[in-house]
Scaffold this motif. Sequence first.
Motif, mmCIF file in Angstrom:
data_model
loop_
_atom_site.group_PDB
_atom_site.id
_atom_site.type_symbol
_atom_site.label_atom_id
_atom_site.label_comp_id
_atom_site.label_asym_id
_atom_site.label_seq_id
_atom_site.Cartn_x
_atom_site.Cartn_y
_atom_site.Cartn_z
ATOM 1 N N ILE A 6 26.248 -18.976 56.410
ATOM 2 C CA ILE A 6 24.914 -19.574 56.338
ATOM 3 C C ILE A 6 23.839 -18.543 56.660
ATOM 4 O O ILE A 6 22.922 -18.315 55.864
ATOM 5 N N ASP A 7 23.958 -17.893 57.812
ATOM 6 C CA ASP A 7 22.927 -16.939 58.224
ATOM 7 C C ASP A 7 23.084 -15.576 57.547
ATOM 8 O O ASP A 7 22.098 -14.984 57.097
ATOM 9 N N GLY A 8 24.307 -15.083 57.468
ATOM 10 C CA GLY A 8 24.539 -13.740 56.949
ATOM 11 C C GLY A 8 23.933 -13.451 55.581
ATOM 12 O O GLY A 8 23.263 -12.414 55.397
ATOM 13 N N PRO A 9 24.134 -14.337 54.601
ATOM 14 C CA PRO A 9 23.593 -14.058 53.265
ATOM 15 C C PRO A 9 22.072 -13.933 53.216
ATOM 16 O O PRO A 9 21.533 -13.390 52.235
ATOM 17 N N LYS A 10 21.385 -14.381 54.240
ATOM 18 C CA LYS A 10 19.920 -14.273 54.263
ATOM 19 C C LYS A 10 19.460 -12.818 54.282
ATOM 20 O O LYS A 10 18.307 -12.530 53.972
ATOM 21 N N ILE A 11 20.356 -11.901 54.637
ATOM 22 C CA ILE A 11 19.974 -10.498 54.703
ATOM 23 C C ILE A 11 19.527 -9.973 53.338
ATOM 24 O O ILE A 11 18.658 -9.091 53.260
ATOM 25 N N PHE A 12 20.069 -10.516 52.267
ATOM 26 C CA PHE A 12 19.704 -10.027 50.931
ATOM 27 C C PHE A 12 18.272 -10.403 50.574
ATOM 28 O O PHE A 12 17.538 -9.586 50.008
ATOM 29 N N ALA A 13 17.852 -11.615 50.943
ATOM 30 C CA ALA A 13 16.466 -12.022 50.721
ATOM 31 C C ALA A 13 15.524 -11.211 51.614
ATOM 32 O O ALA A 13 14.428 -10.810 51.188
ATOM 33 N N ILE A 14 15.948 -10.961 52.841
ATOM 34 C CA ILE A 14 15.144 -10.153 53.763
ATOM 35 C C ILE A 14 14.965 -8.744 53.203
ATOM 36 O O ILE A 14 13.867 -8.174 53.224
ATOM 37 N N TRP A 15 16.046 -8.178 52.681
ATOM 38 C CA TRP A 15 15.994 -6.833 52.111
ATOM 39 C C TRP A 15 15.079 -6.789 50.886
ATOM 40 O O TRP A 15 14.238 -5.882 50.757
ATOM 41 N N ARG A 16 15.217 -7.775 49.974
ATOM 42 C CA ARG A 16 14.359 -7.789 48.779
ATOM 43 C C ARG A 16 12.887 -7.930 49.148
ATOM 44 O O ARG A 16 12.024 -7.248 48.576
ATOM 45 N N LYS A 17 12.594 -8.787 50.110
ATOM 46 C CA LYS A 17 11.206 -8.984 50.533
ATOM 47 C C LYS A 17 10.645 -7.709 51.157
ATOM 48 O O LYS A 17 9.514 -7.313 50.870
ATOM 49 N N ASP A 18 11.447 -7.056 51.985
ATOM 50 C CA ASP A 18 10.988 -5.822 52.632
ATOM 51 C C ASP A 18 10.791 -4.720 51.601
ATOM 52 O O ASP A 18 9.819 -3.960 51.671
ATOM 53 N N ARG A 19 11.694 -4.644 50.640
ATOM 54 C CA ARG A 19 11.579 -3.620 49.600
ATOM 55 C C ARG A 19 10.332 -3.854 48.750
ATOM 56 O O ARG A 19 9.608 -2.897 48.431
ATOM 57 N N LYS A 20 10.051 -5.093 48.432
ATOM 58 C CA LYS A 20 8.851 -5.429 47.659
ATOM 59 C C LYS A 20 7.597 -5.077 48.435
ATOM 60 O O LYS A 20 6.643 -4.525 47.880
ATOM 61 N N ARG A 21 7.596 -5.361 49.740
ATOM 62 C CA ARG A 21 6.447 -5.056 50.576
ATOM 63 C C ARG A 21 6.198 -3.550 50.617
ATOM 64 O O ARG A 21 5.058 -3.092 50.500
ATOM 65 N N ARG A 22 7.265 -2.769 50.755
ATOM 66 C CA ARG A 22 7.107 -1.328 50.853
ATOM 67 C C ARG A 22 6.617 -0.730 49.529
ATOM 68 O O ARG A 22 5.837 0.222 49.518
ATOM 69 N N LYS A 23 7.106 -1.285 48.428
ATOM 70 C CA LYS A 23 6.644 -0.797 47.116
ATOM 71 C C LYS A 23 5.180 -1.097 46.910
ATOM 72 O O LYS A 23 4.429 -0.288 46.361
ATOM 73 N N ALA A 24 4.743 -2.269 47.379
ATOM 74 C CA ALA A 24 3.329 -2.656 47.216
ATOM 75 C C ALA A 24 2.405 -1.789 48.051
ATOM 76 O O ALA A 24 1.253 -1.540 47.662
ATOM 77 N N SER A 25 2.904 -1.321 49.198
ATOM 78 C CA SER A 25 2.056 -0.525 50.081
ATOM 79 C C SER A 25 2.149 0.968 49.802
ATOM 80 O O SER A 25 1.434 1.767 50.403
ATOM 81 N N ALA A 26 3.057 1.356 48.882
ATOM 82 C CA ALA A 26 3.233 2.779 48.573
ATOM 83 C C ALA A 26 2.048 3.320 47.793
ATOM 84 O O ALA A 26 1.411 2.610 47.031
#
Length: 267
Positions: free
Chosen positions: A247-267
């Motif tokens: 239940i909790d573990g798979p949430k890491i993939f959404a967290i990673w995608r969101k963080d990656r999107k945020r970093r690309k937007a701020s680059a």
Amino acid sequence: MQSSIAKPPVKGAAPDAKAPRPVDFLGLTFEPRTARDAARAIASRALGSEKFWYVVTPNVDHMVRLQREQDLRRLYDEADLILNDSRVLELLAKLEGVRLPVSPGADIVQTLFEREVDPDEPIVVIGCTASEITALKARFGLSDVRWHDPPMGLRKKPDAIKAAADFMARNPARFHFLCVGSPQQEMVAQAARERGGVQGAGICCGASLDFLTGRTKRAPEWMQELRLEWLHRLTSEPQRMFKRYLIDGPKIFAIWRKDRKRRKASA
């Protein structure tokens, strides 16, 4: 007056190599080391340390919790050494071209006992059971284990956290193994630092001593290499691990995608 830390000859000791360049990933600053290199670095830094400092080894479970409970982030931000304890995090970082080697807490602790801890020096263990302490002494020939067993529900018992930190202050050692699970062990480490008067290194190592003493069987190496250690633990302890891994573990993939999107937007 507080006694000083015993400084016996360190088995297999070598000067700490120049620290690798830190890696920022998912909001934490990791030091990219292998388990053996990490153990060597911890032992080197702990030798003669007059001030307390601590090591955390976040895995997927920790990272998901940090997204849910932002107030816990300080426990990791204030750690002196952050090591990656997840092959999944290693893989996600690799997809971004980032080298983030896995340093399993269990491997680090085993290496410390096998190569760095002198059998006659004092060590402190916070957590575990009496039978595990007996097994630990027998396996590594330890003669001076200072053991403190905090109550259950430690996270919501500030007096018990303080008592653990006080025990660490009364028992100076190069190594304090904090084995009460996350985030309790990180809370104890932070309390020890804030208290003052504690010496040596605190290693927040979860179930590492469970594996070393045989209380919990670790996944075979082929499962570890295939990043399936989680599956072994799930099938071994389904009731306790079901929520963490399915239940909790798979949430890491959404967290990673969101963080990656945020970093690309701020680059």
